[in-house]
Enzyme design. Structure first.
Site, mmCIF file in Angstrom:
data_model
loop_
_atom_site.group_PDB
_atom_site.id
_atom_site.type_symbol
_atom_site.label_atom_id
_atom_site.label_comp_id
_atom_site.label_asym_id
_atom_site.label_seq_id
_atom_site.Cartn_x
_atom_site.Cartn_y
_atom_site.Cartn_z
ATOM 1 N N TRP A 104 24.669 -29.561 36.402
ATOM 2 C CA TRP A 104 24.506 -30.414 35.223
ATOM 3 C C TRP A 104 25.344 -31.684 35.346
ATOM 4 C CZ3 TRP A 104 27.587 -32.211 31.148
ATOM 5 C CH2 TRP A 104 26.886 -32.714 30.052
ATOM 6 N N HIS A 135 15.354 -21.041 31.543
ATOM 7 C CA HIS A 135 15.741 -22.252 30.805
ATOM 8 C C HIS A 135 14.657 -23.322 30.823
ATOM 9 C CE1 HIS A 135 18.912 -24.191 28.580
ATOM 10 N NE2 HIS A 135 18.863 -25.267 29.328
ATOM 11 N N SER A 166 18.460 -26.775 24.670
ATOM 12 C CA SER A 166 19.666 -26.927 25.471
ATOM 13 C C SER A 166 20.631 -27.882 24.754
ATOM 14 C CB SER A 166 19.316 -27.394 26.880
ATOM 15 O OG SER A 166 20.384 -27.178 27.777
ATOM 16 N N TYR A 167 21.098 -28.943 25.412
ATOM 17 C CA TYR A 167 22.018 -29.868 24.744
ATOM 18 C C TYR A 167 21.405 -30.394 23.451
ATOM 19 C CZ TYR A 167 25.643 -33.503 24.341
ATOM 20 O OH TYR A 167 26.689 -34.285 23.919
ATOM 21 N N ASP A 220 17.105 -16.686 29.912
ATOM 22 C CA ASP A 220 17.891 -17.890 29.646
ATOM 23 C C ASP A 220 19.362 -17.552 29.553
ATOM 24 O OD1 ASP A 220 18.345 -20.660 28.930
ATOM 25 O OD2 ASP A 220 18.752 -19.914 26.911
ATOM 26 N N TYR A 279 19.116 -36.936 27.800
ATOM 27 C CA TYR A 279 18.322 -36.919 29.031
ATOM 28 C C TYR A 279 17.225 -37.979 29.068
ATOM 29 C CZ TYR A 279 20.643 -32.385 29.152
ATOM 30 O OH TYR A 279 21.583 -31.385 29.117
#
Length: 573
Positions: free
Chosen positions: A164, A287, A116-117, A252, A45
């Site tokens: 996403w 999240h 997250s990722y 989440d 990101y």
């Protein structure tokens, strides 16, 4: 603890991977010649952003005595290569960790952070066992690439996946010099709620097909087959050998997987050190962003974002050998309702008793105008409750557990009244509670149901009803009927047959306060969190409006078919 007044930054440093691809990183360090351990954040990101929506800027960690490396993952932003989610992260993580440990003026101990990722890439790197990885702090990430990430019990995580992809594909379009695609994706992203309704899912705009071909792969692999195994952590816990700080949020989308990672590595981790040093820290957050203000509720000052301070103490312990002033309990969790912190040695806490609350009605439970009730007494002779589900008028998801940010996907607690007035939502409510009722653990539903369709969905939602009538969602779950027996081998249902369906509403910790009521919703859609089931045996990617048919659903609650919700009631010691 000394704070460094000055830091220096190296930007765009090339990091060679084993196949010759170069990934680029920014390096922040104290402005002196002393050695420091490394903190590494690998993100798709943009390294210049460094996930600062939730974390302090990398310079903050550098001022506290760390060499902080922020890297764009393969095929993202300034890094070379092609982006395919998770495909290269295990090898790239290993190579980057060992490269970082060899930098000048570095103590060769590396810790990873990110959510997250950026949490998933920590786990994938840890599985490859780089010699200089000392600890990790994965935030808000699950245990499986299929269950809970791409799908949940056979239903596609629609809002998360589509929002996403529209976001991620914009950087890929820029890298290819396709400004026309960037504009198209940006327009779709801005009107994402209309995009969610677009069918068939397997025929997105050409820009999505070309820039995110993995999306079509996800649609084609609708069950948990071999495609999903290579990037799943669940089946490889025995390879994890480092301490981990697992950060989760009650709202989440990945909370159940976060808890599974903690509990299973404690049991199956590669080393005694790993098994003994897993820690679980759960806030009431969704999240992102992380704050005391979640959806429509304020969880108070105790829920303010202090993750940076928590992580600093964590990394000081494992990278600098600084013993914490207060020992972290294996489980530290926030109890919603009382808005208090609690510490335990395990999850669920000792003293949790799974308690059945049975569904009842004397006439019909449709909407809050019905007479559906919920109590601990098993039913005797009662008629089934019937409602009609048509995918063209799907029940909207108000808040809940999704991903991304709340203006794009349904997240957090929201007043459910506008859903509860619908006749295609069955509503079962307890009497006002005479005492507080505390939950800590996993809520589940056990429904005895029939449908007129060959496939359909069942949705259940746990709700806290305030004395003034406001009702806020706590947890929810979905089950695609064809996946009732297996995630890998779906099968259609027999129309009219009464089938027992059991599925999770997810883990939670909440207190129903005195005077509040416990409420359960039962319906057949939660859109756009999940895709709409057309009530036919059709692959999700191929569904069009022409496939939509009406399903008549019956929920049974009698002596033979005692539908119920199982609540993890905590009895204080």
């Amino acid at each position: 603890m000394s704070i460094h007044a000055s830091i220096r930054i190296e930007r765009g440093v090339a990091v060679p991977m084993r196949d010759g691809v170069r990934l680029h990183a920014d390096i922040y360090r104290p402005n002196d010649d002393l050695p420091y351990p490394v903190l590494l954040l690998r993100t798709p990101y943009n390294k210049e952003d460094a996930q600062t929506m939730n974390y302090a800027h990398p310079s903050w960690y550098a001022r506290h005595g760390y060499v902080v490396v922020i890297q764009d993952t393969r095929g993202r932003w300034s890094s070379e290569g092609d982006f395919h989610p998770y495909l290269h992260e295990e090898e790239d993580g290993y190579d980057t960790i060992e490269w970082a440990a060899s930098l000048p003026q570095v103590i060769p101990r590396v810790g990873l952070y990110g959510f997250s990722y950026a949490g998933a890439v920590q786990w994938l790197a840890a599985l490859s066992r780089p010699p200089h990885l000392s600890c990790i702090a994965p935030g808000m990430i699950g245990s499986d690439s299929y269950q809970g990430k791409a799908y949940r019990n056979g239903a596609l995580n629609l809002a998360l996946q589509q929002s996403w992809i529209l976001f991620a594909a914009q950087d890929t379009a820029l890298r290819q010099g396709r400004s026309d695609w960037v504009q198209e994706l940006s327009a779709l992203y801005a009107d994402v709620h209309a995009y969610y309704k677009r069918l068939p899912l397997s025929d997105p705009p050409e820009s999505v097909k070309k820039l995110a071909p993995y999306y079509l792969d996800w649609l084609q692999h609708r069950s948990r087959d071999d495609y999903w195994h290579s990037t799943s952590l669940r089946e490889r816990y025995e390879l994890v050998e480092v301490p981990a700080l697992h950060i989760g949020g009650w709202y989440d989308i990945f909370i159940d997987g976060t808890i599974e990672n903690f509990t299973e590595i404690r049991r199956r981790g590669a080393t005694q050190k790993a098994r003994e040093h897993q820690y679980l820290f759960i806030e009431p957050w969704f999240h992102m962003p992380w704050s005391r203000y979640v959806g429509e509720l304020d969880f108070g000052p105790e829920a303010a974002n202090r993750i940076d301070e928590l992580q600093l103490a964590w990394f000081d312990r494992w990278l600098k050998g600084v013993e914490p002033s207060v020992e972290l309990a294996p489980v530290t969790y926030f109890r919603m309702g009382t808005n208090t912190w609690h510490e335990e040695q395990q999850w669920p806490p000792a003293g949790t008793v799974n308690t059945a609350y049975y569904l009842h009605s004397t006439s019909k439970a449709n909407s809050i105008n019905g007479d559906g009730t919920l109590d601990i007494l098993p039913p005797a002779e009662e008629y089934a409750d019937t409602y009609v589900y048509h995918p063209s008028i799907a029940v909207p998801a108000l808040g809940g557990r999704s991903g991304a940010v709340p203006d794009l996907t349904p997240m957090g607690p929201r007043n459910q009244i506008s859903v509860e007035i619908r006749n295609d939502v069955l509503v079962y409510s307890s009497a006002p509670l005479g005492n507080d009722l505390a939950l800590a653990g996993e809520a589940k539903v056990e429904l005895y149901a029939s449908t007129s369709a060959e496939d359909t969905d069942f949705v259940a939602k746990l709700v806290d009803v305030y004395p003034d009538g406001r009702s806020y969602n706590i947890a929810e779950g979905i089950l695609r009927a064809s996946f009732r027996n297996s995630l890998s081998e779906p099968e259609p249902v027999v129309p009219g047959e009464v089938i027992r369906y059991e599925f999770s509403l997810g883990p939670t910790s909440a207190v129903f306060r005195q005077g509040h009521r416990i409420r359960l919703h039962v319906s057949s859609s939660l859109f756009p969190t999940f895709d709409r089931n057309p009530n036919r045996w059709v692959s999700p990617g191929e569904v069009t409006e022409a496939d939509f048919v009406t399903a008549t659903q019956c929920i049974y609650h009698d002596e033979r078919y005692p539908s119920k919700v199982w609540l993890p009631v905590i009895h204080e010691r």
